[in-house]
Design a protein around this motif. Structure first.
Motif, PDB file in Angstrom:
ATOM      1  N   THR A 238    -101.695 -25.418   1.044  1.00 42.11           N
ATOM      2  CA  THR A 238    -101.181 -25.977  -0.209  1.00 42.11           C
ATOM      3  C   THR A 238     -99.819 -26.614   0.018  1.00 42.11           C
ATOM      4  N   GLY A 239     -98.987 -25.939   0.794  1.00 37.98           N
ATOM      5  CA  GLY A 239     -97.678 -26.499   1.113  1.00 37.98           C
ATOM      6  C   GLY A 239     -97.781 -27.786   1.900  1.00 37.98           C
ATOM      7  N   LEU A 240     -98.769 -27.849   2.801  1.00 37.08           N
ATOM      8  CA  LEU A 240     -98.953 -29.036   3.621  1.00 37.08           C
ATOM      9  C   LEU A 240     -99.336 -30.253   2.768  1.00 37.08           C
ATOM     10  N   THR A 241    -100.107 -30.020   1.706  1.00 37.35           N
ATOM     11  CA  THR A 241    -100.467 -31.157   0.826  1.00 37.35           C
ATOM     12  C   THR A 241     -99.237 -31.728   0.141  1.00 37.35           C
ATOM     13  N   ALA A 242     -98.166 -30.913   0.055  1.00 32.08           N
ATOM     14  CA  ALA A 242     -96.928 -31.371  -0.561  1.00 32.08           C
ATOM     15  C   ALA A 242     -95.930 -31.864   0.501  1.00 32.08           C
ATOM     16  N   GLY A 243     -96.408 -31.946   1.751  1.00 34.09           N
ATOM     17  CA  GLY A 243     -95.559 -32.457   2.811  1.00 34.09           C
ATOM     18  C   GLY A 243     -94.738 -31.424   3.524  1.00 34.09           C
ATOM     19  N   LYS A 244     -95.015 -30.145   3.312  1.00 37.62           N
ATOM     20  CA  LYS A 244     -94.255 -29.084   3.964  1.00 37.62           C
ATOM     21  C   LYS A 244     -95.029 -28.561   5.184  1.00 37.62           C
ATOM     22  N   LEU A 245     -94.453 -28.698   6.368  1.00 33.85           N
ATOM     23  CA  LEU A 245     -95.103 -28.193   7.564  1.00 33.85           C
ATOM     24  C   LEU A 245     -95.195 -26.665   7.529  1.00 33.85           C
ATOM     25  N   PRO A 246     -96.289 -26.097   8.044  1.00 27.65           N
ATOM     26  CA  PRO A 246     -96.458 -24.641   7.995  1.00 27.65           C
ATOM     27  C   PRO A 246     -95.739 -23.921   9.129  1.00 27.65           C
ATOM     28  N   TYR A 247     -94.990 -24.659   9.959  1.00 28.53           N
ATOM     29  CA  TYR A 247     -94.291 -24.039  11.091  1.00 28.53           C
ATOM     30  C   TYR A 247     -92.957 -24.727  11.301  1.00 28.53           C
TER      31      TYR A 247
END
Length: 247
Positions: A238-247
């Motif tokens: 979900t964060g990645l869809t908002a442009g936030k890398l998971p790492y």
């Protein structure tokens, strides 16, 4: 590793803790963390294979997954075989041995009818599995009457009757799954003593230390670890869809 080693780890008040795995990689992580046994979660394994829980997954796929897990670790492996996938006791024991498992969960739910098997019928199935496997298999007989029960105390006597029958038939441990009440679980443990009892830590129930104090000999996280990891993955996606890398 032998069934004897798994069996001796069931100590009332000093329970064996099982963070159930679902594939070879998660099993390796369980072993690397220092846990002396790897258990599988049939729910999680089925989901990973693209199926639903409740014997929806073909037996061949489930045993193949179990074999990959057993090959990946050097500690004893106990496999959740649900209600046995319709296999006769001899074939079930043979398939478990071929997969490298030295233990199994064996539940009294009938996945064909959807209900819980009569106690006499399930006790006979446990006895047949014990005869087929000998001492080479640690049988954890699941007692499913608490599943969906609105009043746990109302089914307690039935649960105790079943547990005693399964232990007498040759089970090494009994598992009253999803008991939330500390009092009900405590009464169950006392009633079936000295038989070993498996319990699961529930969000609204006793924690690990409380379960030990109640005298359980085995604690299974069941789907808990898989659900936690999956929720974390969902959050990262979900964060990645908002442009936030998971790492």
């Amino acid at each position: 590793m032998t069934a004897a080693r798994l069996r001796e780890l069931h100590v009332a008040g000093e329970p064996l803790l099982l963070p159930n795995a679902w594939d070879a990689d998660s099993a390796r992580l369980v072993e690397a963390a220092g846990f002396p046994v790897v258990a599988t979660s049939s729910f999680a394994v089925a989901k990973v294979l693209g199926h639903e829980d409740g014997e929806d997954a073909p037996a061949d796929e489930m045993f193949a997954a179990a074999a990959r897990i057993a090959r990946a670790v050097s500690v004893p492996v106990t496999v959740d075989v649900e209600g046995g996938y319709g296999l006769e006791a001899g074939e079930l024991a043979a398939r478990l041995a071929e997969a490298g498992a030295v233990g199994c969960n064996y539940e009294d739910t009938d996945h064909v009818s959807g209900g819980v098997r009569p106690v006499e019928a399930q006790a006979e199935r446990v006895a047949q599995l014990r005869e087929a496997a000998g001492d080479a298999l640690v049988i954890n007989a699941r007692v499913d009457v608490f599943l969906g029960a609105s009043d746990e105390r109302a089914v307690l006597d039935d649960a105790i009757l079943r547990a005693k029958a399964y232990l007498e038939a040759g089970a090494d441990c009994v598992y009253p799954i999803l008991v939330k009440s500390r009092e009900v679980l405590g009464e169950f443990v006392k009633a079936v003593a000295p038989g070993a009892v498996n319990a699961a830590p529930m969000p609204s129930g006793p924690d690990l230390s409380a379960l030990a104090a109640l005298g359980v000999a085995r604690i299974s996280l069941g789907t808990g670890l898989w659900k936690s990891v999956r929720a974390d993955l969902r959050a990262k996606l979900t964060g990645l869809t908002a442009g936030k890398l998971p790492y």
